[in-house]
Design a protein around this motif. Structure first.
Motif, PDB file in Angstrom:
ATOM      1  N   UNK B 214     -43.785   8.644  53.427  1.00  0.00           N
ATOM      2  CA  UNK B 214     -42.937   9.781  53.054  1.00  0.00           C
ATOM      3  C   UNK B 214     -41.967   9.360  51.957  1.00  0.00           C
ATOM      4  N   UNK B 215     -41.479   8.135  52.015  1.00  0.00           N
ATOM      5  CA  UNK B 215     -40.633   7.618  50.932  1.00  0.00           C
ATOM      6  C   UNK B 215     -41.425   6.599  50.138  1.00  0.00           C
ATOM      7  N   UNK B 216     -41.731   6.953  48.916  1.00  0.00           N
ATOM      8  CA  UNK B 216     -42.416   6.028  48.007  1.00  0.00           C
ATOM      9  C   UNK B 216     -41.937   6.376  46.614  1.00  0.00           C
ATOM     10  N   UNK B 217     -41.692   5.369  45.783  1.00  0.00           N
ATOM     11  CA  UNK B 217     -41.216   5.614  44.430  1.00  0.00           C
ATOM     12  C   UNK B 217     -42.069   4.811  43.458  1.00  0.00           C
TER      13      UNK B 217
END
Lengths: 248, 248
Positions: B214-217
């Motif tokens: 869900x959190x990836x950059x």
């Protein structure tokens, strides 16, 4: 054109001054009791918004409080407290219809930005000159922060104005901007939302690709157009500090 | 399998211990005179390299010195001080021929990673267990850092091993990894080189897209495969500190 103050308030160590430069309404945030030169960050707002919309005052507060910068935001042409041009209003109405009829929204929005970009660039140039004459802003390096329409008007500003030395851009596609973007040479942080519901991913990647800057970094995160995660704001503050230095 | 020390040296406040865990040769960096638990960062090296290749010791020094972390690197199967499997050597030679004959290098490299990924995952799992029994490492949160082959082996590790809570990945395409990547759920920083001469841009973007987190950059910068800019190292240190905390 000179900086004409309208009102001034301070809270939490940040002074907010409403002003005009000629016909342009603006707001300037600086550290309370500041004197002497410091980096100046220009903040360009999104389409249909205004100089104090959404997260702008909070972000300005951090740029002032944590970095010692001065921050200026102005209403874009036909936005906020500025008069609406008949041609612009007609154009917006027609374009809503074109998007509703299934035309490519990114291309339609690009034509809107093009209609006001020349004026917007001239506005920012006048505001930089006027604001930098103030003792508590002074002739420091200038940065630009603007996503979505803020990039549609910011890319032409960066291509035209050598006083701006670093920029945070994003949330916009390449339509109509490829040649102008190629003339941008300053370091750019480009924010892209991986699931942007307004800007097709490939068009955002193409605008990043088109930027002429030797140093440019794309930061892409999951989420829709307006859902830039908070840690990107922290990261942008460090980006500006790295390129413009720290205010006193 | 237990942590077997081989040698120990210290300089500039960082202690470096060579060790084995079973047949796996490794190196552990910790703050000099450290006691008590701290976050542990696993560093996976690139293809054809080894546990102390290129920038690994310098990066480990920063993770230890600036963040107070423990850092472990091991030789991947068939790399560094480990015996070369005949099948692997034959496979590498054949694959060089296939790439020379114009086959898609990214796809060929993926088959090499697949050949050793199962062993590599088991190795890391044993090393985490063994290293965390040391008083100066302890049962803190675990992070993983590995680009290129380090991601080819890291993605399967992240999919399999819940002790790893955050990872820096990149410089790799999606070949053979889409389903495994979809099972990754921890925060990921993904480094992509915009002009990568080994990994086609679209394949790198597709691997970022495939990650289930869900959190990836995604951080993309101009330059070739090995040319990640120095400021990304600074940024990765902050990424790990944000997700794993700070060591004492």
């Amino acid at each position: 054109m000179r900086f004409t103050p309208i009102s001034q308030t301070s809270s939490d160590g940040v002074t907010e001054e409403l002003f005009t430069v000629g016909e342009i309404p603006g707001v300037l945030w600086t550290p309370e009791h500041a004197t002497g030169p410091r980096p100046l960050i220009l903040v360009g707002h999104g389409g249909g918004q205004h100089k104090k919309a959404l997260g702008i005052p909070a972000r300005a507060g951090r740029l002032v409080g944590e970095c010692g910068f001065a921050v200026a935001a102005i209403d874009a042409p036909n936005h906020g407290d500025r008069p609406k041009d008949e041609e612009f209003v007609r154009f917006v109405t027609e374009n809503r219809g074109r998007i509703g009829a299934g035309e490519d929204a990114a291309a339609v929005v690009a034509t809107l930005h093009e209609l006001i970009a020349g004026q917007a660039v001239a506005d920012w140039q006048a505001v930089i000159t006027a604001v930098q004459e103030l003792d508590h802003v002074g002739p420091g390096p200038v940065g630009y922060w603007g996503v979505s329409m803020g990039s549609g008007l910011g890319v032409p500003l960066l291509a035209a104005e050598p006083r701006v030395r670093a920029a945070v851009l994003g949330l916009l596609g390449v339509d109509g901007l490829a040649e102008t973007a190629a003339r941008v040479t300053v370091p750019v942080r480009f924010l892209l939302q991986w699931d942007d519901d307004l800007v097709p991913r490939a068009k955002g990647l193409a605008l990043f690709d088109a930027l002429g800057s030797a140093e440019k970094t794309l930061h892409a995160n999951p989420g829709k157009h307006g859902e830039i995660p908070g840690f990107e704001i922290d990261s942008s503050l460090r980006f500006f500090t790295r390129h413009l230095g720290q205010g006193r």
